[in-house]
Design a protein around this motif. Sequence first.
Motif, PDB file in Angstrom:
ATOM      1  N   GLN A   1      -7.012   0.487  -0.451  1.00 22.65           N
ATOM      2  CA  GLN A   1      -7.424  -0.592   0.454  1.00 22.65           C
ATOM      3  C   GLN A   1      -8.469  -0.083   1.450  1.00 22.65           C
TER       4      GLN A   1
ATOM      5  N   GLY B   1      -2.793  -2.623   6.435  1.00 22.25           N
ATOM      6  CA  GLY B   1      -4.192  -3.051   6.552  1.00 22.25           C
ATOM      7  C   GLY B   1      -4.344  -4.382   7.290  1.00 22.25           C
TER       8      GLY B   1
ATOM      9  N   SER C   1       0.829  -1.212   0.000  1.00 25.34           N
ATOM     10  CA  SER C   1       0.000   0.000   0.000  1.00 25.34           C
ATOM     11  C   SER C   1       0.859   1.257   0.000  1.00 25.34           C
TER      12      SER C   1
ATOM     13  N   ASP D   1      -5.970  -1.950  -4.849  1.00 23.40           N
ATOM     14  CA  ASP D   1      -5.366  -2.499  -3.631  1.00 23.40           C
ATOM     15  C   ASP D   1      -6.399  -3.367  -2.923  1.00 23.40           C
TER      16      ASP D   1
HETATM   17 MG   LIG Z   1      -1.981  -2.787   2.259  1.00 24.29          MG
END
Ligand SMILES: [Mg+2]
Length: 510
Positions: A102, A414, A60, A182
């Motif tokens: 994301q 994440g 990310s 993402d």
């Molecule tokens: Mg990520």
Amino acid sequence: MLMQPDQTQDLPKVETGPPILALNRVTKTFPGVTALSEVSLELFPGKVTALVGENGAGKSTVVKILTGIYQPDGGEIEIDGTPCRFPTAQAAGDAGVTAIHQETVLFDELSVAENIFLGHAPRGRFGLIDTAEMIEKARAILVGIGAQIEPRTKLKDLGIANKHLVAIARALSIDARVVIMDEPTAALSQKEIEELYVLVEELKDQGKAILFISHKFDEIFRIADNYTVFRDGALVGTGSIADVSEAELVKMMVGRDVSQIFPNRAHNIGDEILVVEGYEHPTEFADIGFTLHRGEILGFYGLVGAGRSEFMQSIFGITRPSSGVLRIDGKQVDIRSPADAVANGIVYVPEDRGKQGAITALPIFQNVTLPSLGRTSRNGFLQLAEEFKLARDFTERLDLRAASLDTDVGNLSGGNQQKVVIAKWLATQPKVIILDEPTKGIDIGSKAAVHEFMAELAAQGLAVIMVSSEIPEIMGMSDRVIVMREGRIAAELSADTMTPETLVRHAAGI
Ligand SMILES: [Mg+2]
Ligand SMILES: Nc1ncnc2c1ncn2[C@@H]1O[C@H](COP(=O)(O)OP(=O)(O)OP(=O)(O)O)[C@@H](O)[C@H]1O
């Protein structure tokens, strides 16, 4: 082909034609963390490049650098071979780069159309936003991706999957040459995922370069042409998908062989702990009843939209059933709120962990201990050392990767944020834990850690309800499975009668 980390100096070119976009030896550091260390990446016209790596590998971060959200500390971005800089998100958009992030950044109070066109709305005379035109354009994009969403609806009135489709529509509303996704399918139903794959094919046909980030290997092998693997912020391999196996990719990602073997469980099923009878909801589910025992892992399988999450939320007091009885430890209880549920030893780790999960502005340790403060405070004073100990214990067992437990959750990747949410609820030492899609967005190596931990907790007498749409996870972990279809129980299968075929057959009603 398989690359060793020390060979990254002379990576073979995967394509003969020139890339639209290239990252050359880009570095990005945050206090205490090297998120990216001299990584390179090339995106070619009409090709999908899968970017894979463990939680926290830096995927990310690359997306944020390519969309002007973060500035690299070193290295450069090239478009058509010309070095360029993206000081702002607007600059990246103007250069033809767009992303579905994301964690989607959308605005609940705005309409769907306004969210799609925020910052680049069509304007009419006097430079005013042409609302009618904007709504029509939004409608056309939504129809194009197979989303049945009225553009005038307020975003807050949509469910997670539809919100995600709005984010996809937003990315497509910018006519870009490079489209970054993402983990786009994490929040979508199977039908929407299929539509997204069709969309990806269309984007390829239009000659766009696509960067696709995913933890799901089946989908990587289905739609990607090329791959690039990051490990701990460094490039470890790149090449053509046709030349690599799943096992080789996993090995590059994790640095070791990972078997998809599930933990060997003791199956020490104890006394009844939770009994649910006749749970009904006017629109979401009907006639649900089952019994759960100490030490048991009860799987809930079904297609997305079968009503599993809605039902679990009613057990946890987020919504209320119109009728039904719930007994815990033989005692009938009335759960009116999540606080009531927690007080009765029931906790729920939601699927949408981003929104309902963690407080991003607080450090990891405080997030983990927040619901357990009764245990770590004495005479009203927080015992910092105990808070840390509790947090360390749970996060280590879930394979959480962070610079320290003082790190704010908002600065975690994440997947690591999700581990914090799971740790937080487990730390309350509940009698019953409901895990909704526990390993979604969690990398393949950490998945095994989460499964091990679940098995260990069950062995200690915790009763686990696991909602999952992944058949291997359901089959590998559950003692028993309830299959839901259209808000009702379609079947109950024991460990020896469940097969992938029976599960799918009951879930689909065939
Ligand atoms: Mg990520
Ligand atoms: N704003 C920030 N401040 C501090 N550290 C950060 C920040 N953003 C990212 N990091 C750190 O950079 C590293 C890479 O994170 P990144 O989000 O790129 O991982 P990822 O590969 O996308 O993982 P996931 O699969 O979990 O989404 C992590 O260690 C993360 O904690």
